[in-house]
Design a protein around this motif. Structure first.
Motif, PDB file in Angstrom:
ATOM      1  N   TYR A   1      21.600 153.022  39.073  1.00 43.50           N
ATOM      2  CA  TYR A   1      22.759 153.700  38.862  1.00 43.50           C
ATOM      3  C   TYR A   1      22.652 155.249  39.533  1.00 43.50           C
ATOM      4  O   TYR A   1      21.517 155.694  39.775  1.00 43.50           O
ATOM      5  CB  TYR A   1      23.044 154.175  37.159  1.00 43.50           C
ATOM      6  CG  TYR A   1      23.269 152.867  36.537  1.00 43.50           C
ATOM      7  CD1 TYR A   1      24.863 152.478  36.704  1.00 43.50           C
ATOM      8  CD2 TYR A   1      22.478 152.289  35.604  1.00 43.50           C
ATOM      9  CE1 TYR A   1      24.905 151.214  35.950  1.00 43.50           C
ATOM     10  CE2 TYR A   1      22.788 151.059  34.657  1.00 43.50           C
ATOM     11  CZ  TYR A   1      23.986 150.896  35.055  1.00 43.50           C
ATOM     12  OH  TYR A   1      24.417 149.536  34.214  1.00 43.50           O
ATOM     13  N   PRO A   2      23.942 155.823  39.959  1.00 38.55           N
ATOM     14  CA  PRO A   2      23.769 156.977  40.723  1.00 38.55           C
ATOM     15  C   PRO A   2      23.454 158.161  39.879  1.00 38.55           C
ATOM     16  O   PRO A   2      23.593 158.006  38.501  1.00 38.55           O
ATOM     17  CB  PRO A   2      25.005 157.016  41.539  1.00 38.55           C
ATOM     18  CG  PRO A   2      26.078 156.206  40.487  1.00 38.55           C
ATOM     19  CD  PRO A   2      25.049 155.321  39.682  1.00 38.55           C
ATOM     20  N   SER A   3      23.448 159.432  40.202  1.00 40.21           N
ATOM     21  CA  SER A   3      23.228 160.508  39.383  1.00 40.21           C
ATOM     22  C   SER A   3      24.673 160.613  38.571  1.00 40.21           C
ATOM     23  O   SER A   3      25.700 160.487  39.038  1.00 40.21           O
ATOM     24  CB  SER A   3      23.367 161.640  40.322  1.00 40.21           C
ATOM     25  OG  SER A   3      23.564 163.032  39.835  1.00 40.21           O
ATOM     26  N   PRO A   4      24.439 161.040  37.347  1.00 41.17           N
ATOM     27  CA  PRO A   4      26.010 161.304  36.656  1.00 41.17           C
ATOM     28  C   PRO A   4      26.559 162.432  37.000  1.00 41.17           C
ATOM     29  O   PRO A   4      27.717 162.870  36.744  1.00 41.17           O
ATOM     30  CB  PRO A   4      25.220 161.156  35.129  1.00 41.17           C
ATOM     31  CG  PRO A   4      23.775 161.771  35.086  1.00 41.17           C
ATOM     32  CD  PRO A   4      23.158 161.319  36.440  1.00 41.17           C
ATOM     33  N   THR A   5      25.911 163.448  37.858  1.00 38.62           N
ATOM     34  CA  THR A   5      26.449 164.739  37.899  1.00 38.62           C
ATOM     35  C   THR A   5      26.601 165.041  39.347  1.00 38.62           C
ATOM     36  O   THR A   5      27.362 165.900  39.824  1.00 38.62           O
ATOM     37  CB  THR A   5      25.412 165.758  37.334  1.00 38.62           C
ATOM     38  OG1 THR A   5      24.162 165.889  37.957  1.00 38.62           O
ATOM     39  CG2 THR A   5      25.533 165.539  35.701  1.00 38.62           C
ATOM     40  N   HIS A   6      25.919 164.634  40.513  1.00 37.07           N
ATOM     41  CA  HIS A   6      25.858 164.837  41.676  1.00 37.07           C
ATOM     42  C   HIS A   6      26.044 166.410  42.051  1.00 37.07           C
ATOM     43  O   HIS A   6      26.864 166.779  42.730  1.00 37.07           O
ATOM     44  CB  HIS A   6      26.942 164.158  42.525  1.00 37.07           C
ATOM     45  CG  HIS A   6      27.033 162.696  42.204  1.00 37.07           C
ATOM     46  ND1 HIS A   6      25.979 162.062  43.162  1.00 37.07           N
ATOM     47  CD2 HIS A   6      27.623 162.009  41.786  1.00 37.07           C
ATOM     48  CE1 HIS A   6      26.306 160.641  42.774  1.00 37.07           C
ATOM     49  NE2 HIS A   6      27.316 160.657  41.840  1.00 37.07           N
ATOM     50  N   ASP A   7      24.948 167.183  41.567  1.00 37.21           N
ATOM     51  CA  ASP A   7      25.134 168.710  41.477  1.00 37.21           C
ATOM     52  C   ASP A   7      24.808 169.292  43.049  1.00 37.21           C
ATOM     53  O   ASP A   7      25.422 170.182  43.307  1.00 37.21           O
ATOM     54  CB  ASP A   7      24.025 169.190  40.641  1.00 37.21           C
ATOM     55  CG  ASP A   7      24.158 169.146  39.225  1.00 37.21           C
ATOM     56  OD1 ASP A   7      25.311 168.901  38.918  1.00 37.21           O
ATOM     57  OD2 ASP A   7      23.329 169.142  38.465  1.00 37.21           O
ATOM     58  N   GLU A   8      24.109 168.568  43.624  1.00 37.30           N
ATOM     59  CA  GLU A   8      24.015 169.051  45.166  1.00 37.30           C
ATOM     60  C   GLU A   8      25.239 169.192  45.924  1.00 37.30           C
ATOM     61  O   GLU A   8      25.862 169.919  46.469  1.00 37.30           O
ATOM     62  CB  GLU A   8      23.122 168.081  46.057  1.00 37.30           C
ATOM     63  CG  GLU A   8      22.829 168.686  47.443  1.00 37.30           C
ATOM     64  CD  GLU A   8      21.645 167.778  48.198  1.00 37.30           C
ATOM     65  OE1 GLU A   8      21.554 168.176  49.404  1.00 37.30           O
ATOM     66  OE2 GLU A   8      21.378 166.716  47.505  1.00 37.30           O
ATOM     67  N   LEU A   9      26.086 167.924  45.659  1.00 38.62           N
ATOM     68  CA  LEU A   9      27.448 167.538  46.232  1.00 38.62           C
ATOM     69  C   LEU A   9      28.339 168.891  45.495  1.00 38.62           C
ATOM     70  O   LEU A   9      29.260 169.474  46.455  1.00 38.62           O
ATOM     71  CB  LEU A   9      28.234 166.460  45.956  1.00 38.62           C
ATOM     72  CG  LEU A   9      29.630 166.294  46.601  1.00 38.62           C
ATOM     73  CD1 LEU A   9      29.833 166.601  47.804  1.00 38.62           C
ATOM     74  CD2 LEU A   9      30.015 164.590  46.010  1.00 38.62           C
TER      75      LEU A   9
END
Length: 411
Positions: A91-99
């Motif tokens: 599963y991917p990151s739930p937040t994608h903070d870098e983006l």
């Protein structure tokens, strides 16, 4: 009530089961949003306000005239790292903070806590309804002519819509502040106000000082949602994103679909104060944005990606200017309406008496799509848009072909 759009009935067993009574009445009665691809999907596609130049990604080499789709696909997939590809089973990151941090930097909000990511702006709009509005009780305000998904999403969520039309005289397409004040006074419990700037189909900016006046208006106690899908095609300094740092009652939705040319990855986002962002984060599905989408979006929002986007926008804005000039000289084309602050042009089609005509506009729209290989969009049913078609700004060659075919039909 029959299920709208149903093509085949499916199984009839068991005899005691009936699906329709189980469906919420507002969903059974729902008139779905009709997108451009529901009508036509082949030819020169100038109907969905896509970016004809292509994706604004640093790795891509393309021109205004021709882009080999297989080359674009290969170069785009190459943006996924070996680590990304090896992680597709997870599963991917739930937040994608870098983006989120990259978007925050581009749009001028403090950090990732001011950004919410969604599957296109449509998911952002839907989740705003879900967290702010009580079904069957609450209402929102829209200002038509405007983006149709505000009303469709309200209907899905069983939320009422109060429409206060824009001032349309002379193609102004501006907020009717006096009428809005009266509506605020009569409806003190409105939960949201949607302002599309630049508007769709109007292509017109709503001035920041006008939006600020709404935010300061004590008669409206809800959230102002400014939809800026087309903001990068407008002159600099007109984004309401700057207001997010100052006001608690405003949020701004944007997308990578238009200026960044990434409609297929379905990445929209909301800029808002942290309390609203946290509420949305608490409510969303855990992995709503995929790893490939986030990876491509991160590349697009890099310094090189933003530079590519700016170059693409500059080309399209130049093509917009040329398209307006050509349409203005075309017999049978009336006024170019609105402010022309987006990647499309709204123009009137005239009848033999020189008046805007829905009948003639539909004839031109259908004939161009079905016989001439050029697809634009009929918009004459919208308030203040009688006899209008909306033409997406394409490549220089696409715009020239659109005007050529339209001129031939209007002779």
């Amino acid at each position: 009530m029959p299920i709208l759009g149903l093509k085949t009935p499916g199984p009839s067993k068991p005899a005691h089961f009936d699906l329709e009574p189980l469906i919420r009445p507002n969903i059974l009665a729902l008139q779905p949003y009709r997108c451009a691809r529901d009508d036509y999907s082949a030819g020169i596609l100038l109907d969905a306000n896509e970016n004809a130049i292509g994706p604004s990604l640093p790795a891509l080499k393309k021109s205004d005239s021709t882009t080999d789709p297989s080359d674009v696909a290969a170069q785009t997939i190459s943006l996924l790292s070996d680590k990304d590809i090896a992680s597709l089973n997870r599963y991917p990151s739930p937040t994608h903070d870098e983006l989120k941090r990259a978007i925050a930097k581009i749009r001028g909000v403090p950090d990732e806590n001011w950004v919410f990511l969604g599957v296109g702006s449509d998911e952002v709009i839907d989740i705003l309804y879900r967290v702010l509005c009580i079904p069957g009780k609450d209402r929102v305000m829209t200002c038509p002519p405007t983006y149709g998904m505000y009303k469709v999403t309200a209907n899905v969520n069983d939320v009422g819509v109060l429409e206060v039309p824009l001032i349309t005289e002379g193609g102004a397409f501006q907020l009717d502040e006096k009428a809005m004040d009266a509506a605020f006074k009569a409806n003190p419990d409105l939960k949201m106000l949607f302002i599309c700037s630049p508007g769709n189909p109007t292509g017109t900016l709503i001035p920041i000082d006008v939006i600020r006046k709404v935010l300061d208006n004590p008669l409206f106690k809800g959230v102002v949602v400014v939809d800026e899908a087309y903001i990068d095609f407008a002159p600099e300094g007109h984004s309401a994103a700057s207001l997010v740092n100052e006001y608690a009652n405003v949020c701004v939705t944007q997308t990578l679909s238009k200026s960044f040319g990434l409609a297929a990855i379905r990445l929209g986002y909301l800029l808002a104060p942290p309390p609203l962002i946290q509420i949305l984060t608490n409510t969303k599905a855990p992995y709503n944005v995929s790893l490939p989408t986030a990876s491509i979006a991160l590349s697009a929002t890099s310094l090189e990606g933003v530079a590519a986007m700016s170059n693409s926008v500059a080309t399209l804005n130049q093509n917009r200017k040329a398209l307006i000039e050509a349409l203005s000289k075309t017999k049978g084309v009336g006024r170019i309406l609105g402010g022309n602050h987006a990647n499309f042009v709204l123009c009137e089609i005239l009848d033999q008496d020189g008046k805007p005509s829905n009948k003639k506009a539909v004839e031109v729209y259908k004939t161009m799509a079905e016989s001439k290989g050029v697809v634009v969009r009929f918009r004459g049913s919208e308030i203040g848009c009688e006899g209008c078609v909306r033409i997406t700004v394409g490549t220089a060659q696409e715009c020239e072909e659109a005007v050529k075919q339209m001129a031939a039909l209007l002779q």
